[in-house]
Design a protein around this motif. Structure first.
Motif, PDB file in Angstrom:
ATOM      1  N   PRO A   1      -3.627   0.980  -3.276  1.00 28.12           N
ATOM      2  CA  PRO A   1      -3.862   0.670  -2.201  1.00 28.12           C
ATOM      3  C   PRO A   1      -4.896  -0.216  -0.709  1.00 28.12           C
ATOM      4  N   TRP A   2      -6.333  -0.076  -1.589  1.00 24.78           N
ATOM      5  CA  TRP A   2      -7.041  -0.216  -0.119  1.00 24.78           C
ATOM      6  C   TRP A   2      -7.879  -1.666  -0.092  1.00 24.78           C
ATOM      7  N   ALA A   3      -7.438  -2.327  -0.494  1.00 26.95           N
ATOM      8  CA  ALA A   3      -7.174  -3.848  -0.218  1.00 26.95           C
ATOM      9  C   ALA A   3      -6.133  -4.532   0.172  1.00 26.95           C
ATOM     10  N   ALA A   4      -4.963  -3.843   0.493  1.00 22.30           N
ATOM     11  CA  ALA A   4      -3.793  -4.317   1.204  1.00 22.30           C
ATOM     12  C   ALA A   4      -3.923  -3.125   3.014  1.00 22.30           C
ATOM     13  N   PHE A   5      -5.157  -2.828   3.147  1.00 24.64           N
ATOM     14  CA  PHE A   5      -4.851  -2.294   4.451  1.00 24.64           C
ATOM     15  C   PHE A   5      -5.323  -3.666   4.932  1.00 24.64           C
ATOM     16  N   THR A   6      -4.926  -4.649   5.079  1.00 26.90           N
ATOM     17  CA  THR A   6      -5.080  -6.128   5.831  1.00 26.90           C
ATOM     18  C   THR A   6      -5.736  -5.895   7.086  1.00 26.90           C
TER      19      THR A   6
ATOM     20  N   SER B   1      -9.880  15.329  -1.562  1.00 30.16           N
ATOM     21  CA  SER B   1     -10.215  13.932  -1.630  1.00 30.16           C
ATOM     22  C   SER B   1      -8.930  13.466  -1.102  1.00 30.16           C
ATOM     23  N   CYS B   2      -8.145  13.375  -1.133  1.00 27.25           N
ATOM     24  CA  CYS B   2      -6.595  12.214  -0.658  1.00 27.25           C
ATOM     25  C   CYS B   2      -6.559  13.512   0.991  1.00 27.25           C
ATOM     26  N   LYS B   3      -7.021  15.033   1.368  1.00 29.45           N
ATOM     27  CA  LYS B   3      -6.173  15.536   2.116  1.00 29.45           C
ATOM     28  C   LYS B   3      -7.715  14.724   2.793  1.00 29.45           C
ATOM     29  N   ALA B   4      -9.073  15.040   2.539  1.00 32.06           N
ATOM     30  CA  ALA B   4     -10.202  14.680   4.009  1.00 32.06           C
ATOM     31  C   ALA B   4      -9.620  13.184   4.361  1.00 32.06           C
ATOM     32  N   CYS B   5      -9.213  11.938   3.446  1.00 32.46           N
ATOM     33  CA  CYS B   5      -9.084  10.787   4.255  1.00 32.46           C
ATOM     34  C   CYS B   5      -7.913  10.650   5.519  1.00 32.46           C
ATOM     35  N   HIS B   6      -6.785  11.828   4.442  1.00 31.12           N
ATOM     36  CA  HIS B   6      -5.788  11.616   5.693  1.00 31.12           C
ATOM     37  C   HIS B   6      -5.944  12.382   6.799  1.00 31.12           C
ATOM     38  N   ASP B   7      -6.909  13.127   6.718  1.00 34.68           N
ATOM     39  CA  ASP B   7      -7.188  14.040   8.251  1.00 34.68           C
ATOM     40  C   ASP B   7      -7.822  13.263   9.176  1.00 34.68           C
ATOM     41  N   SER B   8      -8.645  12.095   8.384  1.00 39.94           N
ATOM     42  CA  SER B   8      -9.600  11.135   9.138  1.00 39.94           C
ATOM     43  C   SER B   8      -8.816   9.611   9.735  1.00 39.94           C
ATOM     44  N   TYR B   9      -8.201   9.063   8.375  1.00 44.32           N
ATOM     45  CA  TYR B   9      -7.282   7.990   8.783  1.00 44.32           C
ATOM     46  C   TYR B   9      -6.374   7.809   8.771  1.00 44.32           C
ATOM     47  N   ARG B  10      -4.987   9.070   8.541  1.00 43.87           N
ATOM     48  CA  ARG B  10      -4.011   8.276   8.224  1.00 43.87           C
ATOM     49  C   ARG B  10      -2.777   9.585   9.877  1.00 43.87           C
ATOM     50  N   VAL B  11      -2.116   8.864  10.263  1.00 50.62           N
ATOM     51  CA  VAL B  11      -1.721   9.561  11.419  1.00 50.62           C
ATOM     52  C   VAL B  11      -1.041  11.214  10.800  1.00 50.62           C
TER      53      VAL B  11
ATOM     54  N   THR C   1       2.667   1.384  11.374  1.00 50.27           N
ATOM     55  CA  THR C   1       2.910   2.981  10.866  1.00 50.27           C
ATOM     56  C   THR C   1       1.466   3.839  10.419  1.00 50.27           C
ATOM     57  N   ASP C   2       1.185   4.623   9.658  1.00 50.08           N
ATOM     58  CA  ASP C   2       0.688   6.481   9.404  1.00 50.08           C
ATOM     59  C   ASP C   2      -0.844   5.483   9.618  1.00 50.08           C
ATOM     60  N   ALA C   3      -1.362   3.750   9.273  1.00 60.65           N
ATOM     61  CA  ALA C   3      -3.048   4.667   9.666  1.00 60.65           C
ATOM     62  C   ALA C   3      -3.719   3.958  11.257  1.00 60.65           C
ATOM     63  N   LYS C   4      -4.428   4.763  10.891  1.00 60.43           N
ATOM     64  CA  LYS C   4      -5.076   4.467  11.575  1.00 60.43           C
ATOM     65  C   LYS C   4      -6.006   3.740  12.297  1.00 60.43           C
TER      66      LYS C   4
ATOM     67  N   ARG D   1       0.998  -0.946   0.318  1.00 67.72           N
ATOM     68  CA  ARG D   1       0.035  -0.078   0.423  1.00 67.72           C
ATOM     69  C   ARG D   1       1.159   1.089  -0.204  1.00 67.72           C
ATOM     70  N   LYS D   2       2.075   1.053   0.617  1.00 69.80           N
ATOM     71  CA  LYS D   2       3.348   2.025   0.722  1.00 69.80           C
ATOM     72  C   LYS D   2       3.410   2.816  -1.008  1.00 69.80           C
ATOM     73  N   ALA D   3       3.961   1.677  -1.370  1.00 69.52           N
ATOM     74  CA  ALA D   3       4.546   1.783  -2.628  1.00 69.52           C
ATOM     75  C   ALA D   3       3.189   2.697  -3.560  1.00 69.52           C
ATOM     76  N   SER D   4       2.329   1.453  -3.484  1.00 66.15           N
ATOM     77  CA  SER D   4       1.259   2.281  -4.689  1.00 66.15           C
ATOM     78  C   SER D   4       0.463   3.196  -3.767  1.00 66.15           C
ATOM     79  N   LEU D   5       0.587   4.171  -2.373  1.00 68.93           N
ATOM     80  CA  LEU D   5       0.908   5.736  -2.167  1.00 68.93           C
ATOM     81  C   LEU D   5       1.610   5.953  -3.056  1.00 68.93           C
ATOM     82  N   THR D   6       2.926   5.868  -2.336  1.00 65.20           N
ATOM     83  CA  THR D   6       3.894   6.797  -3.418  1.00 65.20           C
ATOM     84  C   THR D   6       4.319   6.722  -4.672  1.00 65.20           C
ATOM     85  N   LEU D   7       3.221   5.662  -6.043  1.00 67.77           N
ATOM     86  CA  LEU D   7       2.743   6.105  -7.117  1.00 67.77           C
ATOM     87  C   LEU D   7       1.759   7.463  -7.669  1.00 67.77           C
ATOM     88  N   ILE D   8       0.745   6.798  -6.266  1.00 65.37           N
ATOM     89  CA  ILE D   8      -0.324   8.293  -6.427  1.00 65.37           C
ATOM     90  C   ILE D   8       0.192   9.264  -5.809  1.00 65.37           C
ATOM     91  N   SER D   9       0.893   9.781  -5.647  1.00 67.52           N
ATOM     92  CA  SER D   9       1.333  11.111  -5.236  1.00 67.52           C
ATOM     93  C   SER D   9       2.633  11.475  -6.259  1.00 67.52           C
TER      94      SER D   9
HETATM   95  C1  HEC Z   1      -9.216   6.523   1.947  1.00 70.23           C
HETATM   96  C2  HEC Z   1      -8.154   7.323   2.140  1.00 70.23           C
HETATM   97  C3  HEC Z   1      -6.827   7.597   0.961  1.00 70.23           C
HETATM   98  C4  HEC Z   1      -6.985   8.485   0.027  1.00 70.23           C
HETATM   99  C5  HEC Z   1      -8.106   9.252  -0.300  1.00 70.23           C
HETATM  100  C6  HEC Z   1      -5.492   8.832  -0.272  1.00 70.23           C
HETATM  101  N1  HEC Z   1      -4.444   8.445   0.544  1.00 70.23           N
HETATM  102 FE1  HEC Z   1      -2.060   8.603   1.292  1.00 70.23          FE
HETATM  103  N2  HEC Z   1      -2.506   7.630   2.738  1.00 70.23           N
HETATM  104  C7  HEC Z   1      -3.571   6.944   3.584  1.00 70.23           C
HETATM  105  C8  HEC Z   1      -3.189   6.192   4.564  1.00 70.23           C
HETATM  106  C9  HEC Z   1      -3.853   5.503   5.289  1.00 70.23           C
HETATM  107  C10 HEC Z   1      -1.963   6.448   4.533  1.00 70.23           C
HETATM  108  C11 HEC Z   1      -1.040   6.035   5.686  1.00 70.23           C
HETATM  109  C12 HEC Z   1      -0.464   4.664   4.316  1.00 70.23           C
HETATM  110  C13 HEC Z   1       0.222   3.881   6.140  1.00 70.23           C
HETATM  111  O1  HEC Z   1       1.253   3.968   6.827  1.00 70.23           O
HETATM  112  O2  HEC Z   1       0.543   2.332   6.048  1.00 70.23           O
HETATM  113  C14 HEC Z   1      -1.046   6.727   3.230  1.00 70.23           C
HETATM  114  C15 HEC Z   1      -0.336   7.581   2.847  1.00 70.23           C
HETATM  115  C16 HEC Z   1       0.514   7.917   1.912  1.00 70.23           C
HETATM  116  C17 HEC Z   1       1.077   8.451   1.650  1.00 70.23           C
HETATM  117  C18 HEC Z   1       3.295   7.604   2.410  1.00 70.23           C
HETATM  118  C19 HEC Z   1       2.893   6.801   2.209  1.00 70.23           C
HETATM  119  C20 HEC Z   1       4.242   6.159   2.416  1.00 70.23           C
HETATM  120  O3  HEC Z   1       5.262   5.618   1.898  1.00 70.23           O
HETATM  121  O4  HEC Z   1       4.545   6.235   3.761  1.00 70.23           O
HETATM  122  C21 HEC Z   1       1.551   9.591   0.524  1.00 70.23           C
HETATM  123  C22 HEC Z   1       2.686   9.551  -0.474  1.00 70.23           C
HETATM  124  C23 HEC Z   1      -0.110   9.785   0.402  1.00 70.23           C
HETATM  125  N3  HEC Z   1      -0.994   8.381   0.656  1.00 70.23           N
HETATM  126  C24 HEC Z   1      -0.150  10.698  -0.740  1.00 70.23           C
HETATM  127  C25 HEC Z   1      -1.301  10.888  -0.960  1.00 70.23           C
HETATM  128  C26 HEC Z   1      -1.829  11.148  -2.244  1.00 70.23           C
HETATM  129  C27 HEC Z   1      -0.945  12.589  -3.062  1.00 70.23           C
HETATM  130  C28 HEC Z   1      -2.864  11.012  -2.528  1.00 70.23           C
HETATM  131  C29 HEC Z   1      -3.935  11.654  -3.393  1.00 70.23           C
HETATM  132  C30 HEC Z   1      -3.906  12.543  -4.527  1.00 70.23           C
HETATM  133  C31 HEC Z   1      -3.490  10.324  -1.527  1.00 70.23           C
HETATM  134  N4  HEC Z   1      -2.840   9.543  -0.960  1.00 70.23           N
HETATM  135  C32 HEC Z   1      -5.108   9.578  -1.261  1.00 70.23           C
HETATM  136  C33 HEC Z   1      -5.226   6.881   3.097  1.00 70.23           C
HETATM  137  C34 HEC Z   1      -5.661   7.676   2.005  1.00 70.23           C
END
Ligand code: HEC
Length: 152
Positions: A79-84, A140-150, A91-94, A36-44
């Protein structure tokens, strides 16, 4: 041509299966976290690289933006299916990701819908539309981070 069609068919059939069996694909919680971190990094990365265009610092190359958003669209589902279950520690997952699974799901769906909208306007060459859809996606990134990311 026939081969390509078969390949496309195979992908269409296989993609939902991958999604369904995602949970079973991670042997250990650490594997899910890495995924999930790898896919969120790619998303970013794919989201952030459009910022200069959105800000007007670089010219709007509609084809390039569209190609990038197509990648982002695929990434946005990953990323979502990897929040097992049991993969929160260190992690930073709340904990709310698991205690409020419906809310977390809704946050994913908002994000995915925003990316679909972004993809609809991205090829048009209309910078104002791109700007608005980019802003909605960022929200939408921010809204999710505000509630679900540390917060750090
Ligand atoms: C549905 C919720 C959700 C959405 C939407 C979301 N994120 Fe996140 N994101 C998270 C969570 C939860 C984590 C913490 C994951 C962990 O530490 O396991 C995270 C972590 C990250 C990380 C750090 C990854 C790492 O290597 O630790 C980045 C960068 C990131 N998000 C960017 C984004 C960007 C940019 C977007 C929108 C384009 C986005 N996220 C959308 C929930 C979300």
């Amino acid at each position: 041509m026939k081969k390509i069609k078969l390949l496309l068919l195979a992908l269409t059939v296989a993609a939902p299966l991958f999604a369904q069996t995602a949970q079973a694909q991670f042997a250990k919680p650490e594997d899910a976290v890495k995924y999930r971190k790898a896919s969120l990094t790619l998303i970013s990365s794919h989201f952030g690289r459009m910022q200069p265009t959105v800000k007007g610092a670089t010219p709007y190359d509609a084809a390039a933006i569209k190609a990038n958003v197509d990648v982002l669209k695929t990434l946005s589902t990953l990323p979502w299916a990897a929040f097992t279950a049991g993969s929160q520690a260190g992690t930073d997952a709340k904990p709310e990701i698991w205690s409020d699974a419906a809310g977390f799901k809704q946050a994913q769906q908002k994000f995915e819908a925003a990316v679909v909208k972004l993809s609809e306007v991205s090829g048009s060459g209309d910078l104002e539309k791109l700007r608005a859809a980019f802003g909605d996606t960022a929200a939408s990134c921010k809204a999710c981070h505000d509630s679900y990311r540390v917060k750090k």
